[in-house]
Design an enzyme around this catalytic site. Structure first.
Site: not given
Ligand code: APR
Length: 264
Positions: A104, A106-107, A122, A130, A192-193, A217, A235
């Site tokens: 998830q 985006v980094d 994501h 554009c 992840t939550s 987690n 982690a």
């Protein structure tokens, strides 16, 4: 509750017998690299709720503000390094006949750690789209030279190539992620939550189709009671040890049971 060591022994043994491993990650994996998560104390940037900034409505009304937030995040990610959790996931990849990494995040840190084909559900913070032609392009300058950045071809506003709240996931990536959840023998859900759908439903798809599902987690999540086990901890502490031990099994050629996944 079994002590963590026994749980890790059990997990290593089960992973050692699995051929198809799917890993789903969230922002908790990048937290030890200094990249903020989205909830808890990281839920605000300046005085804005990040969940409100990550919407088309916010972008349409305040494109410069939203891009200032993404410029801030990009600068943070550019200074960050992948951590032990990212590298452990990359090391596990070749050890399984069928391995899929769904993120998830985006980094882009999974790819920087050596993961060959992370499914970025994501999107990715280093790409832009554009708003007129909907074409995507790499946008690597950091900090951004122009705020908000514009399409070189048509001059229209660019938007980050990420999925905002209320927007659909990229269909191809989601379909591959769904198939990877449906077909794996084992799924690890890391950092992840499990609050944001449809990504948060993937562990339940895997569980429903007979896979062993374990989350890693620092705290329990809404899916903890619905899956096989939760390894409580960071982690970056748990995954490197887990990878070492599973790979050591491989090195010892420990036999693996025939898989539900049709391997090559
Ligand atoms: N190790 C393991 N887990 C951790 C660590 C760590 N070092 N640090 C934090 N966590 C856990 C937290 O306990 C929490 O459960 O990571 C989770 C982070 O949760 P969120 O901030 O909700 O992030 P995430 O689950 O990735 O959010 C999903 O929501 O905001 C949107 O698009 C955004 O992709 C994001 C999606």
């Amino acid at each position: 509750m079994e002590p963590a060591t026994d749980m890790t022994d059990w997990l290593v043994e089960r992973l050692g017998r699995s051929r198809g491993l799917t890993i789903l990650t969230g922002s908790g994996v990048s937290h030890e690299s200094g990249v903020p998560t989205f909830r808890g104390k990281d839920a605000f940037w300046e005085k804005h709720r990040v969940e409100e900034l990550a919407t088309w409505q916010a972008f349409e009304a305040h494109p410069e503000l939203v891009w200032r937030w993404y410029d801030y995040r990009r600068r943070g990610v550019a200074e960050a390094q992948p951590n032990g959790a990212h590298f452990a996931i990359a090391r596990l990849e070749p050890a399984f006949d069928a391995f899929v990494l769904i993120t998830q995040n985006v980094d882009g840190l999974h790819r920087r750690a050596g993961s060959t084909d992370p499914l970025e559900l994501h999107g990715n913070i280093w790409r832009a789209r554009c708003t007129r032609e909907h074409t995507t392009t790499d946008l690597l300058d950091c900090p951004l030279r122009e705020l908000p950045p514009r399409c070189e071809k048509c001059g229209a506003l660019l938007r980050p190539d990420v999925v905002w709240f209320g927007e659909p996931l990229p269909p191809d990536e989601y379909e591959r992620a769904y198939e990877a959840a449906r077909n794996c023998d084992a799924m690890l859900v890391v950092g992840t939550s499990a609050m944001v759908r449809p990504a948060a439903s993937l562990p339940l798809v895997a569980k429903h189709n007979g896979a062993m599902v374990v989350e890693i987690n620092v705290s329990f999540t809404p899916i903890s009671a619905l899956i096989d086990a939760t390894l409580l901890g960071r982690a970056g502490d748990i995954l490197p040890e887990l990878a070492d031990r599973v790979l050591a099994l491989g090195a010892t050629g420990a036999a693996r049971a025939p898989s539900r996944v049709h391997v090559r």
